[in-house]
Design an enzyme around this catalytic site. Structure first.
Site, PDB file in Angstrom:
ATOM      1  N   CYS A   1       0.842  -1.194   0.000  1.00 26.86           N
ATOM      2  CA  CYS A   1       0.000   0.000   0.000  1.00 26.86           C
ATOM      3  C   CYS A   1       0.870   1.233   0.000  1.00 26.86           C
ATOM      4  O   CYS A   1       2.083   1.161   0.199  1.00 26.86           O
ATOM      5  CB  CYS A   1      -0.949   0.018   1.201  1.00 26.86           C
ATOM      6  SG  CYS A   1      -0.189   0.590   2.727  1.00 26.86           S
TER       7      CYS A   1
ATOM      8  N   ASP B   1      22.820  26.949 -24.358  1.00 19.68           N
ATOM      9  CA  ASP B   1      21.656  27.458 -23.629  1.00 19.68           C
ATOM     10  C   ASP B   1      21.500  26.832 -22.242  1.00 19.68           C
ATOM     11  O   ASP B   1      20.449  26.969 -21.624  1.00 19.68           O
ATOM     12  CB  ASP B   1      20.387  27.191 -24.447  1.00 19.68           C
ATOM     13  CG  ASP B   1      20.437  27.861 -25.798  1.00 19.68           C
ATOM     14  OD1 ASP B   1      20.783  29.044 -25.850  1.00 19.68           O
ATOM     15  OD2 ASP B   1      20.155  27.197 -26.808  1.00 19.68           O
TER      16      ASP B   1
ATOM     17  N   ASP C   1      15.335  29.467 -28.612  1.00 16.93           N
ATOM     18  CA  ASP C   1      16.608  29.808 -29.233  1.00 16.93           C
ATOM     19  C   ASP C   1      16.402  29.709 -30.745  1.00 16.93           C
ATOM     20  O   ASP C   1      15.454  29.072 -31.202  1.00 16.93           O
ATOM     21  CB  ASP C   1      17.677  28.819 -28.755  1.00 16.93           C
ATOM     22  CG  ASP C   1      19.014  29.054 -29.424  1.00 16.93           C
ATOM     23  OD1 ASP C   1      19.445  30.209 -29.493  1.00 16.93           O
ATOM     24  OD2 ASP C   1      19.618  28.076 -29.888  1.00 16.93           O
TER      25      ASP C   1
ATOM     26  N   CYS D   1       3.392   2.166   2.698  1.00 11.15           N
ATOM     27  CA  CYS D   1       4.713   1.531   2.735  1.00 11.15           C
ATOM     28  C   CYS D   1       5.783   2.435   2.133  1.00 11.15           C
ATOM     29  O   CYS D   1       6.968   2.294   2.440  1.00 11.15           O
ATOM     30  CB  CYS D   1       4.696   0.209   1.963  1.00 11.15           C
ATOM     31  SG  CYS D   1       3.502  -1.011   2.572  1.00 11.15           S
TER      32      CYS D   1
ATOM     33  N   ASP E   1      19.397  24.246 -27.517  1.00  5.80           N
ATOM     34  CA  ASP E   1      20.171  23.083 -27.946  1.00  5.80           C
ATOM     35  C   ASP E   1      20.843  22.350 -26.797  1.00  5.80           C
ATOM     36  O   ASP E   1      21.494  21.334 -27.012  1.00  5.80           O
ATOM     37  CB  ASP E   1      21.209  23.481 -29.011  1.00  5.80           C
ATOM     38  CG  ASP E   1      22.227  24.486 -28.483  1.00  5.80           C
ATOM     39  OD1 ASP E   1      22.298  24.668 -27.263  1.00  5.80           O
ATOM     40  OD2 ASP E   1      22.946  25.072 -29.303  1.00  5.80           O
TER      41      ASP E   1
END
Length: 746
Positions: free
Chosen positions: A21, A638, A435, A24, A634
């Site tokens: 469950c 960036d 970009d 846990c 890219d």
């Protein structure tokens, strides 16, 4: 420093057994995080696994799990795609067998009770013998079909925890104890309280085992994507050694091995094609259906399918370093990570079971004190029903099961979700920052023209520029080098090469100091550019990127470089606009070229001549304005902006999948994947909300009804057996709803 903490963090994946469950999850995570060397641990209740990062000893991790009542095993990268499936099928059949055994006893008892053929509890020696036999049979059936619940409950109790096992063990155990007391000491109970609930105990176990089996079956469908990825890895490779070709196990392939791939075979490891040519189906990598032509010098990727032609390639990446292995690893990590809502639900689930036990005790006390005769019987039945009907599983599954399906669905579309939070956040984005080079454009620029001054020879200008650019990694350098190679212009030695980020490059070629870059660079160096301003403006207006060249502090020419738009950029940006998103083009290129590119794809907001370091500042500026920002770039130049954004989306090339700064990697490089990510995020969040709403509504309604809320007005009480069936089916409903995401249109 202890040796265990040296080096880069390692990632281990563990299979956890004993979790039944959501309660846990916190116990397991706490145990793992407390282990020496663990930096981070995420447990997925959806597939019963844990991802552990750090430098922990695997034996220490297993010992930590054992100490809190669970078993763990380290899972390796090289796996049989059918191993988990076979194990799940064995568990599925075992649960069905247990459900069947319980029903074998429960069904006759229910039929006899319905026909009123059961002897009374206190009717003499023969009836008492019958009920003693039924009590012993029930105990045996409970041991066979529900023993794991009682074992789990005892383990939890020994660690001062409570989970679903506790509720089931209390409910069914109390039913057997009460019923046994009722048949052995019926004369000491009020007449109306002389009832046996043996059939209720075993029927509850039958329904819960059946529900667990159905849940497991449904949950198995959620891991279809990861199994499919594992299945793409060939088990053998045909290696060329000492002039002989023979098959070896994939684990025996070494770096620089020469491997043959025949038509219809999958490529076993990553490498570079050295002989022959073919068309490769890379759809598993990029989500794009069109085969890609490969010739000597091109890279090939593990798991992709050779459609035509036999070829030889040299192994460059093997084992865990292959693209396929990293994709599988990324998908699993994302499936195991929890968005903020998931972490909150785990905390709620950890408190859920103790709260239910308190409610059950209050229910018992209330009915015993205030209920009608037989008050003890009513108190017992309602308390047992409350224990059985409460379901922390549905609550705990609501978030991780949806994340698991969505991450797998994204992988099938060539989208790698690296962080679970990205799936929660992407759908809430209000602004997308793009970009230009390699994102909106193809990132494969080419030289389209030259303008020279003072009788400068074009061949010499290109030779100087290409020679200097040979030391640069900028996409524009590729265009100049490719043009020089096409025209067979030899490169000259370069000394003093320096890259000036955001401006250009400089160095000495053939005794001359060469400057190549934009107008701000020339202004910075006090070089007059008026003689080429008209040509610069004209070329920039065509969407070309003009690059100025100066020799010995004097402007000598202009190189015009064009980077074609990606075919689908305009369509992708139109889709983003339709989704209500604000779009900004942010580039280091000049304003005229940037504006021309933006107009071509339908973008109205442009920031040009932006230095790489300034992109992150623009992201922060937008965020302070209240925008939720997604950055698409890219993944190299960036990186700061990708890391600063609410969601960073890196354009991949099919092999660059380890971009640490991005939350999402778009493997195909297509901008159309950006609206797909946003659409999937919105669908996932909606699915999680549906699951959580269903789980909360179920428990909010079910627990009061089980406690007898309908009795005063309607005289209705819920049967413990129906409570068991409802509890089991609530988890199945959540998993089934999550599986709808597998068919989500993107």
């Amino acid at each position: 420093m202890n040796a265990i903490h040296e080096g880069n963090p390692e990632t281990l994946r563990l299979s956890i057994s004993g979790m039944r469950c959501a309660g846990c999850v916190e116990s397991v995570e706490s145990a793992l995080r407390a282990t020496e060397g663990v930096e981070k641990a995420d447990v997925s209740f959806a597939d019963h696994t844990a991802i552990v990062m750090g430098h922990a000893d695997p034996l220490a991790l297993k010992a930590a799990l054992k100490a809190v009542g669970y078993d763990g095993a380290i899972m390796t990268t090289e796996e049989d795609p059918h191993a988990d499936e076979d194990l799940e099928m064995a568990r599925y059949r075992d649960l069905l067998r247990k459900a069947g055994i319980a029903l074998l006893l429960a069904a006759p008892l229910m039929v006899l009770e319905h026909l009123e053929l059961l002897p009374p509890l206190g009717g003499g020696p023969i009836p008492s013998g019958f009920w003693i036999l039924i009590s012993l049979l029930t105990l045996g059936v409970m041991r066979i079909t529900g023993g794991h619940f009682f074992t789990g409950a005892l383990q939890s109790l020994s660690h001062r925890k409570a989970n679903m096992d506790t509720l089931i063990a209390l409910g069914t155990g109390a039913a057997w104890v009460y019923s046994t007391v009722a048949i052995l000491a019926s004369d000491n109970l009020p007449p109306m309280s002389r009832d046996a609930y043996f059939e209720a105990a075993v029927t509850i176990l039958a329904f819960i085992n059946l529900g667990s089996a159905l849940e497991m079956k449904a949950r198995g469908r959620t891991s279809t994507a990861i199994r499919a990825l594992i299945g793409l890895q060939p088990r053998t490779a045909r290696v060329l050694r000492e002039g002989q070709e023979f098959d070896v196990a994939i684990g025996e392939v070494g770096l620089d091995d020469i491997i043959r791939v025949r038509p219809g075979e999958r490529i076993p490891v990553d490498g570079i094609l050295i002989e022959g040519q073919s068309h490769i189906d890379e759809s598993m990598l990029t989500g794009e259906p069109m085969p890609v032509e490969k010739k000597p010098g091109d890279e090939v990727t593990s798991g992709t399918l050779n459609q035509s032609g036999s070829f030889l390639f040299k192994a460059l990446r093997i084992g865990r370093d292959t693209v396929l292995a990293q994709i599988i690893d990324s998908v699993r990590k994302a499936q195991a990570t929890k968005p903020a809502i998931g972490r909150l639900v785990d905390k709620v689930a950890a408190l859920f079971v103790p709260a239910v036990i308190v409610i059950a005790l209050l229910t018992f006390a209330g009915w015993w004190a205030l209920g009608p005769s037989p008050a003890l019987g009513y108190a017992f039945v309602t308390a047992m029903t409350v224990l059985v009907i409460a379901c922390p599983c549905a609550l705990g599954l609501a978030t991780p099961i949806s994340i698991m399906v969505s991450v797998g669905r994204a992988a099938q579309r060539g989208i790698l979700i690296r962080q679970g939070d990205a799936l929660q956040t992407a759908g809430k984005l209000t602004t997308i920052v793009l970009d230009k080079t390699g994102t909106v454009t193809e990132g494969k620029p080419r030289l389209v023209g030259m303008d020279t001054l003072e009788g400068q020879d074009e061949t010499t200008l290109l030779q100087w520029a290409a020679s200097l650019e040979a030391g640069s990694e900028h996409p524009l350098a590729i265009a100049l080098l490719a043009s020089a190679k096409t025209k067979a212009i030899p490169l000259l030695p370069v000394t003093g090469f320096t890259s000036i980020p955001g401006y250009g490059i400089q160095g000495t070629v053939d005794g001359h100091r060469i400057l190549i870059g934009n107008r701000p660079l020339m202004k910075k160096e006090k070089i007059r550019t008026q003689s080429l301003d008209a040509r610069w403006t004209a070329r920039a207006g065509l969407g070309e990127t003009p690059v100025l060249v100066a020799v010995d502090q004097k402007l000598v020419g202009l190189l015009a470089i064009a980077d074609p738009l990606k075919e689908d950029s305009k369509e992708a940006i139109l889709t983003l606009h339709r989704m209500g998103l604000r779009i900004l083009l942010v580039t280091g290129d000049n304003p005229v070229t940037a504006k021309a590119i933006a107009e071509a794809v339908g973008i109205t907001e442009v920031r040009a001549e932006v230095l790489p370091s300034e992109k992150a500042q623009i992201i922060q500026e937008l965020k302070t304005q209240g925008e939720r920002v997604g950055m698409v770039g890219d993944g190299i130049n960036d990186a700061p902006a990708l890391a600063s954004a609410d969601v960073g989306l890196a354009i991949g090339t099919g092999t660059d999948i380890a971009i640490e700064s991005a939350d999402v990697v778009l493997m195909s490089g297509s901008l159309k994947k950006v609206p797909e990510v946003i659409a999937l995020s919105r669908a996932t969040v909606r699915n999680i909300q549906e699951n959580l709403l269903g789980a909360f509504v179920y428990n909010i309604l079910a627990i009061p009804i089980a406690a007898g809320a309908l009795y005063p007005a309607f005289g209705l009480l819920l049967s413990p057996m129906l409570a068991g069936a409802a509890m089991a089916l609530s988890s199945v409903t959540v998993v089934t709803n999550a599986n709808r995401l597998r068919y989500q249109r993107l």
